[in-house]
Design a protein around this motif. Structure first.
Motif, PDB file in Angstrom:
ATOM      1  N   GLY A 119     -41.461 -76.108   2.629  1.00 15.28           N
ATOM      2  CA  GLY A 119     -42.835 -76.524   2.413  1.00 15.28           C
ATOM      3  C   GLY A 119     -42.969 -77.957   1.959  1.00 15.28           C
ATOM      4  N   TYR A 120     -42.047 -78.414   1.089  1.00  9.72           N
ATOM      5  CA  TYR A 120     -42.142 -79.778   0.551  1.00  9.72           C
ATOM      6  C   TYR A 120     -41.268 -80.766   1.315  1.00  9.72           C
ATOM      7  N   ALA A 121     -40.049 -80.345   1.688  1.00  8.68           N
ATOM      8  CA  ALA A 121     -39.146 -81.278   2.384  1.00  8.68           C
ATOM      9  C   ALA A 121     -39.196 -81.125   3.893  1.00  8.68           C
ATOM     10  N   GLY A 122     -39.829 -80.054   4.395  1.00 11.98           N
ATOM     11  CA  GLY A 122     -39.991 -79.896   5.834  1.00 11.98           C
ATOM     12  C   GLY A 122     -38.721 -79.550   6.589  1.00 11.98           C
ATOM     13  N   GLN A 123     -37.709 -78.961   5.903  1.00  9.57           N
ATOM     14  CA  GLN A 123     -36.444 -78.617   6.547  1.00  9.57           C
ATOM     15  C   GLN A 123     -36.425 -77.126   6.870  1.00  9.57           C
ATOM     16  N   ALA A 124     -36.457 -76.798   8.159  1.00  9.93           N
ATOM     17  CA  ALA A 124     -36.494 -75.404   8.586  1.00  9.93           C
ATOM     18  C   ALA A 124     -35.201 -74.699   8.201  1.00  9.93           C
ATOM     19  N   SER A 125     -35.322 -73.464   7.723  1.00  3.00           N
ATOM     20  CA  SER A 125     -34.130 -72.734   7.288  1.00  3.00           C
ATOM     21  C   SER A 125     -34.319 -71.237   7.452  1.00  3.00           C
ATOM     22  N   GLY A 156     -39.761 -85.461  -5.361  1.00  3.81           N
ATOM     23  CA  GLY A 156     -40.776 -84.709  -4.618  1.00  3.81           C
ATOM     24  C   GLY A 156     -41.521 -85.573  -3.631  1.00  3.81           C
ATOM     25  N   ARG A 157     -41.847 -86.795  -4.031  1.00  4.53           N
ATOM     26  CA  ARG A 157     -42.533 -87.708  -3.109  1.00  4.53           C
ATOM     27  C   ARG A 157     -41.628 -88.073  -1.932  1.00  4.53           C
ATOM     28  N   THR A 158     -40.332 -88.187  -2.200  1.00  3.57           N
ATOM     29  CA  THR A 158     -39.384 -88.442  -1.115  1.00  3.57           C
ATOM     30  C   THR A 158     -39.366 -87.284  -0.134  1.00  3.57           C
ATOM     31  N   TRP A 159     -39.313 -86.066  -0.664  1.00  4.63           N
ATOM     32  CA  TRP A 159     -39.318 -84.888   0.211  1.00  4.63           C
ATOM     33  C   TRP A 159     -40.558 -84.861   1.094  1.00  4.63           C
ATOM     34  N   MET A 160     -41.712 -85.103   0.491  1.00  6.15           N
ATOM     35  CA  MET A 160     -42.951 -85.010   1.258  1.00  6.15           C
ATOM     36  C   MET A 160     -43.069 -86.128   2.293  1.00  6.15           C
ATOM     37  N   ALA A 161     -42.511 -87.292   1.976  1.00  4.43           N
ATOM     38  CA  ALA A 161     -42.495 -88.369   2.970  1.00  4.43           C
ATOM     39  C   ALA A 161     -41.611 -87.984   4.152  1.00  4.43           C
ATOM     40  N   ILE A 162     -40.473 -87.365   3.875  1.00  8.54           N
ATOM     41  CA  ILE A 162     -39.582 -86.905   4.946  1.00  8.54           C
ATOM     42  C   ILE A 162     -40.254 -85.817   5.765  1.00  8.54           C
ATOM     43  N   VAL A 169     -33.671 -91.087   3.412  1.00  5.01           N
ATOM     44  CA  VAL A 169     -33.900 -89.842   4.136  1.00  5.01           C
ATOM     45  C   VAL A 169     -32.710 -88.894   4.019  1.00  5.01           C
ATOM     46  N   ALA A 170     -31.508 -89.387   4.250  1.00  2.00           N
ATOM     47  CA  ALA A 170     -30.323 -88.525   4.213  1.00  2.00           C
ATOM     48  C   ALA A 170     -30.158 -87.895   2.830  1.00  2.00           C
ATOM     49  N   ARG A 171     -30.258 -88.717   1.801  1.00  5.37           N
ATOM     50  CA  ARG A 171     -30.117 -88.194   0.445  1.00  5.37           C
ATOM     51  C   ARG A 171     -31.234 -87.214   0.125  1.00  5.37           C
ATOM     52  N   GLY A 172     -32.447 -87.502   0.597  1.00  6.36           N
ATOM     53  CA  GLY A 172     -33.569 -86.606   0.340  1.00  6.36           C
ATOM     54  C   GLY A 172     -33.388 -85.250   0.991  1.00  6.36           C
ATOM     55  N   ILE A 183     -43.688 -67.368   2.041  1.00  2.50           N
ATOM     56  CA  ILE A 183     -44.226 -68.723   1.904  1.00  2.50           C
ATOM     57  C   ILE A 183     -45.240 -69.037   3.001  1.00  2.50           C
ATOM     58  N   ILE A 184     -45.139 -68.374   4.157  1.00  2.00           N
ATOM     59  CA  ILE A 184     -46.149 -68.587   5.196  1.00  2.00           C
ATOM     60  C   ILE A 184     -47.472 -67.967   4.775  1.00  2.00           C
ATOM     61  N   ILE A 185     -47.418 -66.742   4.285  1.00  2.00           N
ATOM     62  CA  ILE A 185     -48.652 -66.063   3.863  1.00  2.00           C
ATOM     63  C   ILE A 185     -49.192 -66.682   2.583  1.00  2.00           C
ATOM     64  N   GLY A 186     -48.302 -66.997   1.633  1.00  2.00           N
ATOM     65  CA  GLY A 186     -48.754 -67.570   0.364  1.00  2.00           C
ATOM     66  C   GLY A 186     -49.214 -69.007   0.499  1.00  2.00           C
ATOM     67  N   GLY A 187     -48.476 -69.797   1.253  1.00  2.00           N
ATOM     68  CA  GLY A 187     -48.864 -71.190   1.437  1.00  2.00           C
ATOM     69  C   GLY A 187     -47.674 -72.121   1.395  1.00  2.00           C
ATOM     70  N   LEU A 188     -47.415 -72.815   2.496  1.00  2.00           N
ATOM     71  CA  LEU A 188     -46.340 -73.806   2.538  1.00  2.00           C
ATOM     72  C   LEU A 188     -46.713 -75.011   1.682  1.00  2.00           C
ATOM     73  N   GLY A 189     -45.750 -75.497   0.921  1.00  2.00           N
ATOM     74  CA  GLY A 189     -46.020 -76.655   0.083  1.00  2.00           C
ATOM     75  C   GLY A 189     -46.863 -76.337  -1.123  1.00  2.00           C
ATOM     76  N   SER A 190     -46.773 -75.115  -1.624  1.00  2.00           N
ATOM     77  CA  SER A 190     -47.541 -74.716  -2.804  1.00  2.00           C
ATOM     78  C   SER A 190     -46.696 -73.761  -3.633  1.00  2.00           C
ATOM     79  N   LEU A 191     -46.388 -74.146  -4.864  1.00  2.00           N
ATOM     80  CA  LEU A 191     -45.640 -73.256  -5.750  1.00  2.00           C
ATOM     81  C   LEU A 191     -46.470 -72.043  -6.127  1.00  2.00           C
ATOM     82  N   VAL A 192     -47.763 -72.253  -6.316  1.00  2.00           N
ATOM     83  CA  VAL A 192     -48.649 -71.124  -6.593  1.00  2.00           C
ATOM     84  C   VAL A 192     -48.664 -70.167  -5.406  1.00  2.00           C
TER      85      VAL A 192
END
Length: 357
Positions: free
Chosen positions: A74-80, A208-214, A228-231, A275-284
């Motif tokens: 959700g935050y870093a955009g890396q599919a897993s 976190g800002r690095t993750w979201m930029a990536i 990017v690589a380190r993030g 996380i799909i039903i709850g919300g990507l990029g949201s801890l809540v």
């Protein structure tokens, strides 16, 4: 700041207490203290074994696992699709630490097991430096199958158990026995609260800002100097760390005994559905999605048993649940990619709108 982050209910509801006035801060502290009192004192006192064992503990563990995957996806955009593998790594690592280093305190074993799972996450995430999207999903899927096969194939990980399963060691902290339902609930709740607090601070930090930029556009992020690589690798490490602790708690605080099959591909899909039903990029959204996934099947069973008198057998109910989850996932992906968290945020904004005053 990304649209997903600003759309989370936590951010949407923040203005209610963000005025900076002493009254607002005092109210926020009072509500937080009341919530902590209810969760840490009230629930263990009034909750019976069924609620603690069958509902609250799995809900909390699934919340923790979905936080780990949400940080990664959700935050870093890396599919897993390797969540189950990370959970299995954390469970087996913590088990072996407690078995072979019996003097090691339980919290330290959990953290070290999570760190080992995080290191595995870094290895699994190495292909993300060259590939992304579906191809990255395929590599994490391969890791899912490989790691579960290793844990089943080599008896050392399960102390040469004939069934390749591991049993929960004695759970205690500073001499206090945590083997009771209330003790295991408090152990799980404390782990979730601590990690969720750290995660909330992390996503608001430079990392976190690095993750979201990536996540938003890694090529543009690289152009403006974002590492990017380190993030990407840090996201895999943190996601693997959190999922590893969730796996250890799933094995020891919930099931009591577990084998690698408990962390199969179905488990990875379950966390992804959360996380799909709850919300990507949201801890809540991780909390809401976990509650939805855990409680909805129980609600369906109760309604079917109460209204239909058990006319529908368990197999048909399970198939109905799968169809319902599939339909909801499709609906959320098409109509509301931000999930239940965004729906909650809209409800909060509507209630606080001037027209409602």
């Amino acid at each position: 700041m990304s649209s997903i982050e600003t759309g989370s209910p936590a951010v949407a509801a923040a203005p209610a207490f963000a005025s900076g006035s002493p009254n607002a801060r005092g109210l926020a502290l009072a509500l937080g203290g009341l919530a902590a009192l209810v969760l840490f004192v009230g629930v263990p006192l009034v909750g019976d074994d069924y609620w603690l064992n069958a509902i609250l503990i799995p809900f909390l563990v699934m919340t923790l696992a979905s936080i780990g995957l949400n940080l990664l996806m959700g935050y870093a955009g890396q599919a897993s699709l390797g969540t189950g593998a990370f959970m299995a790594t954390g469970a087996y690592a913590t088990y072996n630490l407690l078995l072979r280093l019996p003097d090691l305190p339980l919290p330290v074993s959990l953290v070290l097991g999570g760190l080992l799972s995080g290191l595995v996450g870094v290895v699994v995430g190495l292909p993300s430096l060259r590939i992304k999207g579906f191809y990255l999903l395929a590599t994490t899927l391969a890791a899912q199958f490989l790691l579960t096969w290793i844990f089943n194939q080599y008896g050392w990980f399960s102390n040469y158990s004939s069934s390749s399963s591991i049993s929960a060691p004695r759970l205690e902290i500073a001499g206090h026995d945590l083997s009771s339902p209330a003790g295991r609930y408090l152990l799980t709740l404390t782990s979730v609260v601590v990690i969720a607090t750290i995660a909330a601070k992390l996503v608001r930090s430079e990392t976190g800002r690095t993750w979201m930029a990536i996540r938003d556009m890694d090529t543009a992020a690289a152009v403006i100097g974002v590492p990017v690589a380190r993030g990407k690798l840090s996201a895999f490490f943190v996601g693997g760390f959190v999922c590893g602790i969730a796996g250890a708690l799933w094995a020891f605080a919930y099931l009591g005994t577990v084998d690698a099959g408990s962390f199969n591909l179905d488990r990875s899909f379950q966390v992804m559905f959360i996380i799909i039903i709850g919300g990507l990029g949201s801890l809540v959204g991780s909390v809401i999605g976990a509650a939805f996934i855990v409680l909805l099947p129980i609600l369906i069973d109760r309604v079917a048993g109460g209204l239909l008198g058990g006319a529908i057998d368990a197999g048909q109910l399970e198939n109905f649940q799968k169809v319902l989850f599939g339909a909801l996932i499709i609906w959320f992906l098409i109509k509301e990619p931000r999930g239940l968290a965004e729906l909650l945020a809209r409800a909060v904004r509507w209630l606080r709108s001037p027209a409602r005053s």
